[in-house]
Design a protein around this motif. Sequence first.
Motif, PDB file in Angstrom:
ATOM      1  N   ARG A  80     -13.338   3.827  13.137  1.00 35.46           N
ATOM      2  CA  ARG A  80     -13.088   2.684  12.265  1.00 35.46           C
ATOM      3  C   ARG A  80     -13.627   3.008  10.874  1.00 35.46           C
ATOM      4  O   ARG A  80     -14.738   3.505  10.716  1.00 35.46           O
ATOM      5  CB  ARG A  80     -13.751   1.408  12.793  1.00 35.46           C
ATOM      6  CG  ARG A  80     -13.373   1.031  14.204  1.00 35.46           C
ATOM      7  CD  ARG A  80     -13.886  -0.343  14.579  1.00 35.46           C
ATOM      8  NE  ARG A  80     -13.096  -1.389  13.926  1.00 35.46           N
ATOM      9  CZ  ARG A  80     -11.995  -1.909  14.458  1.00 35.46           C
ATOM     10  NH1 ARG A  80     -11.545  -1.473  15.616  1.00 35.46           N
ATOM     11  NH2 ARG A  80     -11.334  -2.853  13.836  1.00 35.46           N
ATOM     12  N   ILE A  81     -12.831   2.701   9.880  1.00 35.17           N
ATOM     13  CA  ILE A  81     -13.209   2.896   8.475  1.00 35.17           C
ATOM     14  C   ILE A  81     -13.301   1.532   7.809  1.00 35.17           C
ATOM     15  O   ILE A  81     -12.392   0.701   7.952  1.00 35.17           O
ATOM     16  CB  ILE A  81     -12.179   3.769   7.733  1.00 35.17           C
ATOM     17  CG1 ILE A  81     -12.221   5.209   8.263  1.00 35.17           C
ATOM     18  CG2 ILE A  81     -12.434   3.760   6.225  1.00 35.17           C
ATOM     19  CD1 ILE A  81     -11.128   6.092   7.686  1.00 35.17           C
ATOM     20  N   GLY A  82     -14.371   1.303   7.107  1.00 33.81           N
ATOM     21  CA  GLY A  82     -14.505   0.075   6.326  1.00 33.81           C
ATOM     22  C   GLY A  82     -14.021   0.318   4.909  1.00 33.81           C
ATOM     23  O   GLY A  82     -14.486   1.249   4.247  1.00 33.81           O
ATOM     24  N   ALA A 104      -4.904   5.811   7.100  1.00 31.48           N
ATOM     25  CA  ALA A 104      -5.922   5.785   8.150  1.00 31.48           C
ATOM     26  C   ALA A 104      -5.267   5.708   9.525  1.00 31.48           C
ATOM     27  O   ALA A 104      -5.656   6.421  10.457  1.00 31.48           O
ATOM     28  CB  ALA A 104      -6.861   4.601   7.933  1.00 31.48           C
ATOM     29  N   ARG A 105      -4.276   4.845   9.666  1.00 32.91           N
ATOM     30  CA  ARG A 105      -3.585   4.687  10.956  1.00 32.91           C
ATOM     31  C   ARG A 105      -2.929   5.988  11.395  1.00 32.91           C
ATOM     32  O   ARG A 105      -3.026   6.392  12.553  1.00 32.91           O
ATOM     33  CB  ARG A 105      -2.542   3.579  10.844  1.00 32.91           C
ATOM     34  CG  ARG A 105      -1.794   3.298  12.144  1.00 32.91           C
ATOM     35  CD  ARG A 105      -0.862   2.117  12.012  1.00 32.91           C
ATOM     36  NE  ARG A 105       0.202   2.362  11.048  1.00 32.91           N
ATOM     37  CZ  ARG A 105       0.285   1.791   9.863  1.00 32.91           C
ATOM     38  NH1 ARG A 105      -0.647   0.944   9.468  1.00 32.91           N
ATOM     39  NH2 ARG A 105       1.287   2.059   9.051  1.00 32.91           N
ATOM     40  N   GLU A 106      -2.255   6.665  10.460  1.00 31.62           N
ATOM     41  CA  GLU A 106      -1.575   7.912  10.792  1.00 31.62           C
ATOM     42  C   GLU A 106      -2.566   9.009  11.202  1.00 31.62           C
ATOM     43  O   GLU A 106      -2.212   9.909  11.966  1.00 31.62           O
ATOM     44  CB  GLU A 106      -0.738   8.379   9.609  1.00 31.62           C
ATOM     45  CG  GLU A 106       0.452   7.480   9.326  1.00 31.62           C
ATOM     46  CD  GLU A 106       1.087   7.744   7.971  1.00 31.62           C
ATOM     47  OE1 GLU A 106       0.631   8.697   7.294  1.00 31.62           O
ATOM     48  OE2 GLU A 106       2.013   7.013   7.585  1.00 31.62           O
ATOM     49  N   ASP A 112     -10.633  -1.384   8.359  1.00 29.01           N
ATOM     50  CA  ASP A 112     -11.035  -2.785   8.203  1.00 29.01           C
ATOM     51  C   ASP A 112     -11.203  -3.071   6.718  1.00 29.01           C
ATOM     52  O   ASP A 112     -12.084  -2.504   6.063  1.00 29.01           O
ATOM     53  CB  ASP A 112     -12.352  -3.058   8.932  1.00 29.01           C
ATOM     54  CG  ASP A 112     -12.214  -2.916  10.440  1.00 29.01           C
ATOM     55  OD1 ASP A 112     -11.178  -3.327  10.971  1.00 29.01           O
ATOM     56  OD2 ASP A 112     -13.140  -2.384  11.078  1.00 29.01           O
ATOM     57  N   LEU A 113     -10.363  -3.953   6.192  1.00 34.77           N
ATOM     58  CA  LEU A 113     -10.353  -4.237   4.756  1.00 34.77           C
ATOM     59  C   LEU A 113     -11.229  -5.442   4.449  1.00 34.77           C
ATOM     60  O   LEU A 113     -11.079  -6.510   5.046  1.00 34.77           O
ATOM     61  CB  LEU A 113      -8.923  -4.492   4.289  1.00 34.77           C
ATOM     62  CG  LEU A 113      -8.706  -4.676   2.793  1.00 34.77           C
ATOM     63  CD1 LEU A 113      -8.989  -3.375   2.058  1.00 34.77           C
ATOM     64  CD2 LEU A 113      -7.276  -5.138   2.524  1.00 34.77           C
ATOM     65  N   ALA A 137     -17.119   4.798  11.095  1.00 34.22           N
ATOM     66  CA  ALA A 137     -17.127   6.241  10.894  1.00 34.22           C
ATOM     67  C   ALA A 137     -17.400   6.570   9.436  1.00 34.22           C
ATOM     68  O   ALA A 137     -17.970   7.622   9.115  1.00 34.22           O
ATOM     69  CB  ALA A 137     -15.800   6.842  11.324  1.00 34.22           C
ATOM     70  N   GLY A 138     -16.972   5.695   8.532  1.00 34.70           N
ATOM     71  CA  GLY A 138     -17.155   5.921   7.112  1.00 34.70           C
ATOM     72  C   GLY A 138     -16.733   4.711   6.317  1.00 34.70           C
ATOM     73  O   GLY A 138     -16.174   3.747   6.861  1.00 34.70           O
TER      74      GLY A 138
END
Length: 353
Positions: A80-82, A104-106, A112-113, A137-138
């Motif tokens: 997951r990326i914020g 990110a999805r690809e 998460d926006l 994750a970042g």
Amino acid sequence: MAEGTRTLGPGGGSVTPAKAATIYDVAQVAGVSHQTVSRFLKGFEGIRPETREKVVRALDELGYRPNLTARSLKSGLSHRIGALTHEISNVGPSRIAQGASAAAREAGYVLDLVSLDVRNSRAIEESLELITQFDLAGVLALSSTDEMTHAFETIEFRVPVYIDAEADDAVSNHLSDLTSVGMPALIAHLASLGHTRLVHIAGPVTWSAARNRIGAFDAAVEAQGLRSVGILSGDWSARSGYLAVSELPHLPDATAFVAANDQMALGVMLALKERGCRIPEDVSVVGIDDIPEAAFFDPPLTTLHIDFEAQARSSVHKLIAQIERTGTPRIGRPPAPQLVVRRSSGPAPGVAS
């Protein structure tokens, strides 16, 4: 849903829930190997365009979603990326957020926006404190204003972070292409039409992008031997472009107006028409961004096409390179801005077409 549980079908009978698609299903539908699908999902760029298109269609058709839980359990790492952003109602931040989510999805991550209120410094601090508590994750920090950049630089992140902020000198940033390629092409286009006196409608001064566009405008005007006859202030909105011109006691002695974005150009065009100016016969108007509506302005707007999605993908893959410790991002520099000539720019008054 527990194993063996069934759901009711249209006639009241029970049906077994559809099984989630795998990369093998995607490969079969696309007519490619599962290794190709895997490489695509990891962001590998060395895939032929026609093959990439087949994979994208198959992913959409099957509604494929990566099993992030299984990946996280196997690797012990979060996927997951914020993403921290602001002013999401503006075209640039909105399209960058969309591009970041897709990238990110690809690559097998969920983005998460979080949209922050730049007018409330305490709210920014509270939101940043909150997001650092999640299992991420970042963090991708998408900043355009001085307040946001300052907040991002002062917070201590416990995970890899990439701050996508345009520096005032823009030397190392992908947006430097606007200064070195885009704006010079736009001003050279006006010079080729015989324009000599230009006005710039600028964005808000707290945005580094606005300051850089002013600097790029001044440099390009000087390089072409033209003259700047004024800088008007706006806030990126069409309304601000309209007011910047309509509230002037007298119109400047300009042959062309250069707006820092397309929305302000739209407002400028209306204000000029209401003051009796014909576009482009009496004065030309140009913008920057090439929003989808720009081709349908009256007249259609000459502008610079900015590939916001490509910028976002580049930033996401720079962050993923940090997360996965690969060193080199899978996606390189986004394309430079491209001049798009439409009917809002024409020969300066007195210059034969």
